[in-house]
Design a protein around this motif. Sequence first.
Motif, PDB file in Angstrom:
ATOM      1  N   VAL A   9      40.467  61.014  -3.566  1.00 27.40           N
ATOM      2  CA  VAL A   9      41.065  60.046  -2.652  1.00 27.40           C
ATOM      3  C   VAL A   9      40.272  59.994  -1.352  1.00 27.40           C
ATOM      4  CG1 VAL A   9      43.166  59.409  -1.407  1.00 27.40           C
ATOM      5  CG2 VAL A   9      43.327  60.367  -3.700  1.00 27.40           C
ATOM      6  N   GLY A  10      39.704  61.119  -0.943  1.00 24.98           N
ATOM      7  CA  GLY A  10      38.840  61.116   0.228  1.00 24.98           C
ATOM      8  C   GLY A  10      37.615  60.238   0.036  1.00 24.98           C
ATOM      9  N   LEU A  11      37.052  60.242  -1.177  1.00 28.72           N
ATOM     10  CA  LEU A  11      35.918  59.362  -1.469  1.00 28.72           C
ATOM     11  C   LEU A  11      36.350  57.900  -1.433  1.00 28.72           C
ATOM     12  CD1 LEU A  11      34.200  61.381  -4.332  1.00 28.72           C
ATOM     13  CD2 LEU A  11      33.343  61.036  -1.999  1.00 28.72           C
ATOM     14  N   ALA A  12      37.546  57.612  -1.963  1.00 29.91           N
ATOM     15  CA  ALA A  12      38.069  56.247  -1.859  1.00 29.91           C
ATOM     16  C   ALA A  12      38.223  55.848  -0.400  1.00 29.91           C
ATOM     17  CB  ALA A  12      39.409  56.135  -2.589  1.00 29.91           C
ATOM     18  N   ALA A  13      38.666  56.790   0.423  1.00 35.15           N
ATOM     19  CA  ALA A  13      38.810  56.505   1.851  1.00 35.15           C
ATOM     20  C   ALA A  13      37.452  56.278   2.503  1.00 35.15           C
ATOM     21  CB  ALA A  13      39.540  57.657   2.540  1.00 35.15           C
ATOM     22  N   PHE A  39      46.816  68.731  -0.985  1.00 37.76           N
ATOM     23  CA  PHE A  39      46.196  67.450  -1.329  1.00 37.76           C
ATOM     24  C   PHE A  39      45.935  66.617  -0.070  1.00 37.76           C
ATOM     25  CE2 PHE A  39      47.356  62.937  -1.867  1.00 37.76           C
ATOM     26  CZ  PHE A  39      46.277  62.500  -2.623  1.00 37.76           C
ATOM     27  N   THR A  40      46.931  66.500   0.801  1.00 37.59           N
ATOM     28  CA  THR A  40      46.807  65.685   2.015  1.00 37.59           C
ATOM     29  C   THR A  40      45.727  66.248   2.938  1.00 37.59           C
ATOM     30  OG1 THR A  40      49.130  65.048   1.893  1.00 37.59           O
ATOM     31  CG2 THR A  40      48.042  64.799   4.022  1.00 37.59           C
ATOM     32  N   LEU A  41      45.721  67.554   3.122  1.00 37.88           N
ATOM     33  CA  LEU A  41      44.722  68.173   3.989  1.00 37.88           C
ATOM     34  C   LEU A  41      43.314  67.991   3.419  1.00 37.88           C
ATOM     35  CD1 LEU A  41      46.563  71.477   4.995  1.00 37.88           C
ATOM     36  CD2 LEU A  41      46.189  69.437   6.412  1.00 37.88           C
ATOM     37  N   SER A  42      43.199  68.014   2.089  1.00 34.90           N
ATOM     38  CA  SER A  42      41.887  67.803   1.458  1.00 34.90           C
ATOM     39  C   SER A  42      41.377  66.390   1.714  1.00 34.90           C
ATOM     40  CB  SER A  42      41.974  68.070  -0.043  1.00 34.90           C
ATOM     41  OG  SER A  42      42.389  69.389  -0.306  1.00 34.90           O
ATOM     42  N   VAL A  43      42.277  65.392   1.577  1.00 34.82           N
ATOM     43  CA  VAL A  43      41.885  64.006   1.856  1.00 34.82           C
ATOM     44  C   VAL A  43      41.426  63.876   3.308  1.00 34.82           C
ATOM     45  CG1 VAL A  43      42.647  61.614   1.961  1.00 34.82           C
ATOM     46  CG2 VAL A  43      43.467  63.086   0.126  1.00 34.82           C
ATOM     47  N   LEU A  44      42.208  64.415   4.224  1.00 37.75           N
ATOM     48  CA  LEU A  44      41.874  64.312   5.645  1.00 37.75           C
ATOM     49  C   LEU A  44      40.568  65.038   5.960  1.00 37.75           C
ATOM     50  CD1 LEU A  44      45.427  64.841   7.196  1.00 37.75           C
ATOM     51  CD2 LEU A  44      44.166  62.692   7.004  1.00 37.75           C
ATOM     52  N   ALA A  45      40.334  66.166   5.297  1.00 40.77           N
ATOM     53  CA  ALA A  45      39.102  66.918   5.542  1.00 40.77           C
ATOM     54  C   ALA A  45      37.875  66.140   5.089  1.00 40.77           C
ATOM     55  CB  ALA A  45      39.173  68.265   4.824  1.00 40.77           C
ATOM     56  N   VAL A  46      37.970  65.528   3.883  1.00 36.68           N
ATOM     57  CA  VAL A  46      36.839  64.732   3.378  1.00 36.68           C
ATOM     58  C   VAL A  46      36.589  63.539   4.288  1.00 36.68           C
ATOM     59  CG1 VAL A  46      36.024  63.286   1.480  1.00 36.68           C
ATOM     60  CG2 VAL A  46      37.149  65.470   1.000  1.00 36.68           C
ATOM     61  N   PHE A  47      37.652  62.813   4.626  1.00 37.53           N
ATOM     62  CA  PHE A  47      37.475  61.642   5.484  1.00 37.53           C
ATOM     63  C   PHE A  47      36.980  62.056   6.870  1.00 37.53           C
ATOM     64  CE2 PHE A  47      38.984  58.190   8.275  1.00 37.53           C
ATOM     65  CZ  PHE A  47      38.407  57.106   7.630  1.00 37.53           C
ATOM     66  N   GLY A  48      37.446  63.198   7.367  1.00 36.92           N
ATOM     67  CA  GLY A  48      37.047  63.650   8.693  1.00 36.92           C
ATOM     68  C   GLY A  48      35.572  63.973   8.817  1.00 36.92           C
ATOM     69  N   LEU A  49      34.896  64.205   7.679  1.00 33.77           N
ATOM     70  CA  LEU A  49      33.454  64.455   7.735  1.00 33.77           C
ATOM     71  C   LEU A  49      32.707  63.277   8.338  1.00 33.77           C
ATOM     72  CD1 LEU A  49      32.820  66.171   4.278  1.00 33.77           C
ATOM     73  CD2 LEU A  49      32.718  67.232   6.544  1.00 33.77           C
ATOM     74  N   TRP A  50      33.242  62.078   8.156  1.00 37.37           N
ATOM     75  CA  TRP A  50      32.610  60.894   8.745  1.00 37.37           C
ATOM     76  C   TRP A  50      32.469  61.060  10.251  1.00 37.37           C
ATOM     77  CZ3 TRP A  50      35.398  55.520   9.254  1.00 37.37           C
ATOM     78  CH2 TRP A  50      34.518  54.595   9.808  1.00 37.37           C
ATOM     79  N   PHE A  51      33.510  61.535  10.893  1.00 31.96           N
ATOM     80  CA  PHE A  51      33.494  61.667  12.356  1.00 31.96           C
ATOM     81  C   PHE A  51      32.615  62.834  12.792  1.00 31.96           C
ATOM     82  CE2 PHE A  51      37.548  59.801  11.063  1.00 31.96           C
ATOM     83  CZ  PHE A  51      37.469  58.599  11.727  1.00 31.96           C
TER      84      PHE A  51
END
Length: 219
Positions: free
Chosen positions: A158-162, A203-215
């Motif tokens: 889901v992080g990749l989708a984000a 699961f939620t923390l994993s999504v946020l962690a993956v997406f947070g790599l962008w920043f």
Amino acid sequence: FAYLYSLGGMYIPSTGDEGPYLQITRLTAATGHWLPLQPVEGLGVTKPPLLFWQGLVTSNWGQDWELWRFRLPIVLYSFVTALLVFWVTRRISGDTESSAIAGLAFLGFTSIFHHGRPYITNLPEVFFLSLAFFLPLLYRAESISRRYLFWIALGVLVGLAAWVRSIFMLAPVGLALAVYLLWQRQWRMLDFIKQDAPRLTVFTLSVLAVFGLWFVLDP
């Protein structure tokens, strides 16, 4: 054949997003850097970078500027998602013919054809989200669903989708998984909170962690 026909043409069914996305990719390629993405004049960059990075790679950093190079990966996402639909239906029904019809029906929808060829976000997003939805359905054994690594993997998907579309993807997927887990618990809220809430948190923390790599990566 329909999905590959005239893939490099100027007038395929598309949306207005494709032009700006191509321009952002071209301007970013001209800098020679992955980040920051370069905005089009009068239009800011509101999307994460994964789709644009895909364009940088397929166009050889803007050296090979042919439309089919940008669109072909989107078509491949469409085909792989159709195979995923076939696989899931085959696992559930055991009927190969019905499963093949399901995969072809997926490709037959007007919206999939309309968004499954142009250089826009939808089909990469659909692929990652479909995989995240299907895995708990296919691997519903307690021995697997209890493993936190499984839920971290879902979070990465889901992080990749984000990274293709938006962090908003977390909301519908998280809600759907919560409903699915509640259904498995026969709607016993206390059992859900004790057993499944920690998994959804991971699961939620994993999504946020993956997406947070962008920043972290974006200067």
